[in-house]
Design a protein around this motif. Structure first.
Motif, PDB file in Angstrom:
ATOM      1  N   ALA A  92    -130.186  26.267 -56.721  1.00 26.94           N
ATOM      2  CA  ALA A  92    -131.673  25.558 -56.494  1.00 26.94           C
ATOM      3  C   ALA A  92    -131.446  25.018 -55.158  1.00 26.94           C
ATOM      4  N   ALA A  93    -132.268  25.115 -54.253  1.00 31.89           N
ATOM      5  CA  ALA A  93    -132.358  24.474 -52.942  1.00 31.89           C
ATOM      6  C   ALA A  93    -133.149  23.579 -52.729  1.00 31.89           C
ATOM      7  N   ARG A  94    -132.765  22.415 -51.741  1.00 34.91           N
ATOM      8  CA  ARG A  94    -133.320  21.165 -51.369  1.00 34.91           C
ATOM      9  C   ARG A  94    -133.463  21.085 -49.919  1.00 34.91           C
ATOM     10  N   ILE A  95    -134.774  21.075 -49.734  1.00 35.18           N
ATOM     11  CA  ILE A  95    -134.916  21.441 -48.071  1.00 35.18           C
ATOM     12  C   ILE A  95    -134.740  20.065 -47.344  1.00 35.18           C
ATOM     13  N   ASN A  96    -134.146  20.130 -46.355  1.00 34.62           N
ATOM     14  CA  ASN A  96    -133.916  19.055 -45.408  1.00 34.62           C
ATOM     15  C   ASN A  96    -135.048  19.167 -44.234  1.00 34.62           C
ATOM     16  N   ASP A  97    -134.927  20.064 -43.501  1.00 30.96           N
ATOM     17  CA  ASP A  97    -135.808  20.457 -42.567  1.00 30.96           C
ATOM     18  C   ASP A  97    -136.038  22.042 -42.503  1.00 30.96           C
ATOM     19  N   GLY A  98    -136.802  22.625 -41.392  1.00 30.85           N
ATOM     20  CA  GLY A  98    -137.097  23.861 -41.319  1.00 30.85           C
ATOM     21  C   GLY A  98    -135.912  24.816 -41.166  1.00 30.85           C
ATOM     22  N   ASP A  99    -134.892  24.470 -40.784  1.00 25.97           N
ATOM     23  CA  ASP A  99    -133.541  25.293 -40.926  1.00 25.97           C
ATOM     24  C   ASP A  99    -132.424  24.703 -41.502  1.00 25.97           C
ATOM     25  N   THR A 100    -132.447  23.607 -42.351  1.00 22.90           N
ATOM     26  CA  THR A 100    -131.412  23.355 -43.237  1.00 22.90           C
ATOM     27  C   THR A 100    -131.714  22.948 -44.679  1.00 22.90           C
ATOM     28  N   LEU A 101    -130.777  23.393 -45.426  1.00 22.78           N
ATOM     29  CA  LEU A 101    -131.155  23.341 -46.973  1.00 22.78           C
ATOM     30  C   LEU A 101    -129.705  22.692 -47.486  1.00 22.78           C
ATOM     31  N   ARG A 102    -129.784  22.268 -48.819  1.00 25.14           N
ATOM     32  CA  ARG A 102    -128.796  21.995 -49.680  1.00 25.14           C
ATOM     33  C   ARG A 102    -128.674  22.706 -51.118  1.00 25.14           C
ATOM     34  N   LEU A 103    -127.439  23.276 -51.361  1.00 22.95           N
ATOM     35  CA  LEU A 103    -127.526  23.796 -52.666  1.00 22.95           C
ATOM     36  C   LEU A 103    -126.390  22.807 -53.282  1.00 22.95           C
ATOM     37  N   GLY A 104    -126.608  22.303 -54.257  1.00 22.67           N
ATOM     38  CA  GLY A 104    -125.638  21.189 -54.727  1.00 22.67           C
ATOM     39  C   GLY A 104    -125.116  20.327 -53.747  1.00 22.67           C
ATOM     40  N   GLY A 105    -124.053  20.182 -53.556  1.00 25.88           N
ATOM     41  CA  GLY A 105    -123.185  19.485 -52.446  1.00 25.88           C
ATOM     42  C   GLY A 105    -122.929  20.042 -51.228  1.00 25.88           C
ATOM     43  N   GLU A 106    -123.590  21.251 -50.957  1.00 22.16           N
ATOM     44  CA  GLU A 106    -123.241  22.042 -49.749  1.00 22.16           C
ATOM     45  C   GLU A 106    -124.544  21.947 -48.916  1.00 22.16           C
ATOM     46  N   THR A 107    -124.255  21.758 -47.497  1.00 28.85           N
ATOM     47  CA  THR A 107    -125.541  21.577 -46.789  1.00 28.85           C
ATOM     48  C   THR A 107    -125.319  22.782 -46.257  1.00 28.85           C
ATOM     49  N   ILE A 108    -126.505  23.729 -45.866  1.00 27.87           N
ATOM     50  CA  ILE A 108    -126.681  25.160 -45.381  1.00 27.87           C
ATOM     51  C   ILE A 108    -127.344  25.016 -44.016  1.00 27.87           C
ATOM     52  N   ARG A 109    -126.926  25.592 -43.027  1.00 23.37           N
ATOM     53  CA  ARG A 109    -127.852  25.861 -41.877  1.00 23.37           C
ATOM     54  C   ARG A 109    -128.064  27.254 -41.635  1.00 23.37           C
ATOM     55  N   LEU A 110    -129.375  27.553 -41.830  1.00 21.15           N
ATOM     56  CA  LEU A 110    -129.951  28.794 -41.319  1.00 21.15           C
ATOM     57  C   LEU A 110    -129.185  29.355 -40.198  1.00 21.15           C
ATOM     58  N   VAL A 111    -128.479  30.322 -39.929  1.00 22.39           N
ATOM     59  CA  VAL A 111    -127.795  30.894 -38.760  1.00 22.39           C
ATOM     60  C   VAL A 111    -128.680  31.785 -38.126  1.00 22.39           C
ATOM     61  N   GLY A 112    -128.814  31.674 -36.720  1.00 16.30           N
ATOM     62  CA  GLY A 112    -129.740  32.464 -35.718  1.00 16.30           C
ATOM     63  C   GLY A 112    -130.867  31.878 -35.545  1.00 16.30           C
ATOM     64  N   ILE A 113    -131.218  30.908 -36.134  1.00 15.33           N
ATOM     65  CA  ILE A 113    -132.820  30.255 -35.905  1.00 15.33           C
ATOM     66  C   ILE A 113    -132.581  28.799 -35.521  1.00 15.33           C
ATOM     67  N   ASP A 114    -133.717  28.448 -35.112  1.00 14.92           N
ATOM     68  CA  ASP A 114    -133.887  27.043 -34.700  1.00 14.92           C
ATOM     69  C   ASP A 114    -135.144  26.612 -35.160  1.00 14.92           C
ATOM     70  N   ALA A 115    -135.375  25.507 -35.903  1.00  9.05           N
ATOM     71  CA  ALA A 115    -136.620  24.989 -36.111  1.00  9.05           C
ATOM     72  C   ALA A 115    -137.049  23.723 -35.404  1.00  9.05           C
ATOM     73  N   PRO A 116    -138.255  23.472 -35.163  1.00  8.51           N
ATOM     74  CA  PRO A 116    -138.418  22.189 -34.751  1.00  8.51           C
ATOM     75  C   PRO A 116    -137.953  20.911 -35.700  1.00  8.51           C
TER      76      PRO A 116
END
Length: 288
Positions: A92-116
């Motif tokens: 399950a994802a928890r959203i930080n901002d337009g290009d970053t989310l968290r799955l459990g204890g891992e922070t995921i940065r959506l690669v190849g894009i840049d959101a405001p």
């Protein structure tokens, strides 16, 4: 020589010492094998040891590590789960901002894009400002709500975040954020999503509906350079003296800069400025 008719007596074999007899008994016992009682006792000990092993280490049970057994629905658990040995993460994802989310204890940065950024503002076609960073976050949250998220990536950025391509069912989240105009192709590192960016620009969706500062420039302190419309050249300034508008040719007109991020704006007429709550600048002797 006279031969005795009697058989000679058998001479007794010398008796071995006690320690030698004990050693022989042990050897003889091993040759004969373990007794049935001892075999039962040994089997019981092995059974008890196996039960304790599976009780305290259930992952050792067969089938616990079978492929697919660790994939979890987003509704069932928000813990990070390895979906397969290829490095995919499902949860399950928890959203930080337009290009970053968290799955459990891992922070995921959506690669190849840049959101405001979360606090970034953009400008609509009408000239009004809005929080485009918050809009991007809300859009990504809507895409991931109530569904299983799968992220695939093997590299990390300098902040330790996993660089990944993420999916909500069959939807590529990276591509969808750019296609909807809520993110840009991060062309400094990848050109993969340039076609989606061109599509959003042509459709004037998301940030492309008006003017904005590229996120990578916003983080360096750049902001939208406000300009007047053709006939809307009255400057609506906000200062310590309140909301004040400046007409072209007035003393402070050229020095006044309009920052839409603060709520400042351009007006096409004095009536419009007054109706919006602005007042005219006072005489040159004032502090406006």
């Amino acid at each position: 020589m006279t031969v005795s008719p009697y058989k000679p007596k058998r001479q007794a074999r010398p008796r071995r010492p006690q320690h030698a007899r004990k050693r022989a008994a042990k050897v003889w016992g091993r040759k004969k094998g373990m007794s049935f009682g001892r075999q039962l006792a040994l089997a019981a000990c092995i059974g008890i040891a196996g039960g304790l092993l599976f009780a305290f280490f259930p992952e050792a049970l067969p089938g616990r590590n079978a492929p697919g057994a660790l994939a979890v629905s987003a509704v069932e658990s928000d813990a990070l789960q390895p979906a397969e040995r290829a490095g995919a993460l499902v949860g399950a994802a928890r959203i930080n901002d337009g290009d970053t989310l968290r799955l459990g204890g891992e922070t995921i940065r959506l690669v190849g894009i840049d959101a405001p950024e979360r606090d970034q503002t953009c400008e609509r076609r009408s000239g009004a400002t809005y929080r485009c960073g918050e809009a991007a976050r809300n859009y990504l949250a809507a895409l991931t709500r109530g569904t299983t998220i799968k992220c695939e990536g093997t590299e990390r950025d300098r902040y330790g975040r996993l660089l990944a391509t993420c999916y909500a069912d069959d939807v590529n989240l990276n591509a969808e954020m750019v296609r909807a105009g809520h993110a840009l192709a991060y062309r400094h590192y990848s050109t993969r999503y340039l076609p989606e960016e061109e599509s959003a620009k042509a459709a004037a969706t998301g940030m492309w509906q008006g003017r904005f500062t590229e996120p990578w420039d916003w983080r360096q302190g750049s902001r939208i350079e406000a300009t007047a419309a053709t006939d809307c050249n009255i400057k609506g300034n906000i200062s310590g003296s309140g909301r004040i508008y400046h007409l072209p040719g007035s003393k402070w007109y050229e020095k006044t800069q309009i920052n839409p991020g603060k709520g400042e704006r351009w007006f096409c007429s004095e009536e419009e400025a007054i109706a919006a709550g602005w007042r005219a600048a006072r005489s040159p002797s004032s502090f406006d």
